[in-house]
Motif scaffolding. Structure first.
Motif, short mmCIF file in Angstrom:
data_model
loop_
_atom_site.label_atom_id
_atom_site.label_comp_id
_atom_site.label_asym_id
_atom_site.label_seq_id
_atom_site.Cartn_x
_atom_site.Cartn_y
_atom_site.Cartn_z
N UNK A 12 0.83 -1.20 0.00
CA UNK A 12 0.00 0.00 0.00
C UNK A 12 0.86 1.26 0.00
N UNK A 13 1.92 1.22 0.77
CA UNK A 13 2.83 2.36 0.84
C UNK A 13 3.50 2.61 -0.51
N UNK A 14 3.85 1.53 -1.17
CA UNK A 14 4.51 1.61 -2.48
C UNK A 14 3.54 2.07 -3.57
N UNK A 15 2.34 1.51 -3.58
CA UNK A 15 1.37 1.78 -4.64
C UNK A 15 0.56 3.04 -4.39
N UNK A 16 0.24 3.30 -3.15
CA UNK A 16 -0.57 4.46 -2.74
C UNK A 16 -1.91 4.54 -3.46
N UNK A 17 -2.72 3.49 -3.36
CA UNK A 17 -4.02 3.52 -4.04
C UNK A 17 -4.96 4.54 -3.39
N UNK A 18 -5.75 5.19 -4.23
CA UNK A 18 -6.74 6.15 -3.75
C UNK A 18 -7.90 6.18 -4.73
N UNK A 19 -8.97 6.85 -4.36
CA UNK A 19 -10.12 6.97 -5.25
C UNK A 19 -9.64 7.61 -6.56
N UNK A 20 -10.00 6.98 -7.66
CA UNK A 20 -9.57 7.45 -8.98
C UNK A 20 -10.47 8.59 -9.41
N UNK A 23 -8.66 10.04 -15.83
CA UNK A 23 -8.20 8.93 -16.68
C UNK A 23 -6.73 8.60 -16.46
N UNK A 24 -5.93 9.59 -16.17
CA UNK A 24 -4.50 9.36 -15.92
C UNK A 24 -4.31 8.45 -14.69
N UNK A 25 -5.04 8.72 -13.64
CA UNK A 25 -4.97 7.87 -12.44
C UNK A 25 -5.52 6.47 -12.76
N UNK A 26 -6.57 6.42 -13.55
CA UNK A 26 -7.15 5.14 -13.93
C UNK A 26 -6.13 4.28 -14.68
N UNK A 27 -5.45 4.90 -15.64
CA UNK A 27 -4.46 4.16 -16.42
C UNK A 27 -3.29 3.68 -15.55
N UNK A 28 -2.90 4.51 -14.59
CA UNK A 28 -1.82 4.11 -13.67
C UNK A 28 -2.25 2.90 -12.84
N UNK A 29 -3.49 2.90 -12.37
CA UNK A 29 -3.99 1.76 -11.60
C UNK A 29 -4.08 0.51 -12.47
N UNK A 30 -4.53 0.69 -13.71
CA UNK A 30 -4.62 -0.45 -14.63
C UNK A 30 -3.24 -1.04 -14.88
N UNK A 31 -2.24 -0.18 -15.09
CA UNK A 31 -0.87 -0.69 -15.32
C UNK A 31 -0.39 -1.49 -14.11
N UNK A 32 -0.64 -0.96 -12.90
CA UNK A 32 -0.20 -1.66 -11.68
C UNK A 32 -0.95 -2.98 -11.54
N UNK A 35 0.53 -5.46 -13.92
CA UNK A 35 1.81 -5.96 -13.41
C UNK A 35 1.58 -7.11 -12.43
N UNK A 36 0.64 -6.89 -11.52
CA UNK A 36 0.38 -7.90 -10.49
C UNK A 36 -0.27 -9.15 -11.07
N UNK A 37 -1.23 -8.97 -11.96
CA UNK A 37 -1.95 -10.15 -12.48
C UNK A 37 -1.16 -10.92 -13.53
N UNK A 38 -0.10 -10.34 -14.04
CA UNK A 38 0.71 -11.06 -15.03
C UNK A 38 1.78 -11.93 -14.38
N UNK A 39 1.93 -11.82 -13.07
CA UNK A 39 2.90 -12.66 -12.36
C UNK A 39 2.44 -14.11 -12.33
N UNK A 54 -8.89 -3.43 -8.34
CA UNK A 54 -10.02 -3.81 -9.18
C UNK A 54 -11.27 -3.01 -8.79
N UNK A 55 -11.52 -2.90 -7.50
CA UNK A 55 -12.67 -2.12 -7.04
C UNK A 55 -12.55 -0.65 -7.42
#
Length: 130
Positions: A12-20, A23-32, A35-39, A54-55
């Motif tokens: 959480x500290x690394x990613x710092x998720x917050x209410x989107x 669109x720029x924030x949305x794309x950043x969350x999608x990229x993250x 990254x996680x789901x491709x592992x 996802x939420x």
């Protein structure tokens, strides 16, 4: 603090998720999220972060990109197009080509039997047609 909580807190500290909010924030969350789901395998803490991202993404996209309701006939037409079918290809579902025509032109409603046959033919839930 147990290991899971510590690991999740670090993510959480690394990613710092917050209410989107844009669109720029949305794309950043999608990229993250990608990254996680491709592992090949994810930790329990990563699973929790995947759920949270996802939420957040779903919430933003539901508000900014709503999907309009589609009529049952529009759903049938979409399925026909996706499967490269013509009206006459659905005679087995509707009984006759004239009934298929009437349904597809909005002159006749889908019956429960039509819905059951359509859902089986296209492998979709009957709820799609309501």
């Amino acid at each position: 603090m147990n290991a899971l909580a510590a690991s999740y807190a670090a993510l959480l500290s690394e990613t710092r998720p917050e209410v989107i909010r844009n669109e720029q924030q949305n794309q950043a969350c999608i990229r993250r999220l990608e990254e996680l789901t491709s592992k090949k395998s994810v930790t329990r803490a990563e699973e929790k972060l995947i759920d949270l991202l996802t939420l957040l993404i779903e919430d933003f996209e539901a508000k900014h990109y709503p999907v309009p309701d589609a009529s049952p006939v529009a759903i049938v037409r979409h399925l026909m197009e996706a499967h490269h079918l013509r009206q006459k290809d659905l005679v087995g579902i509707f009984g006759t080509e004239s009934i298929a025509s009437e349904v597809l032109h909005g002159k006749r409603e889908l019956t429960r039997e039509h819905i059951a046959r359509l859902s089986k033919r296209f492998a979709v839930s009957p709820a799609v047609f309501f």
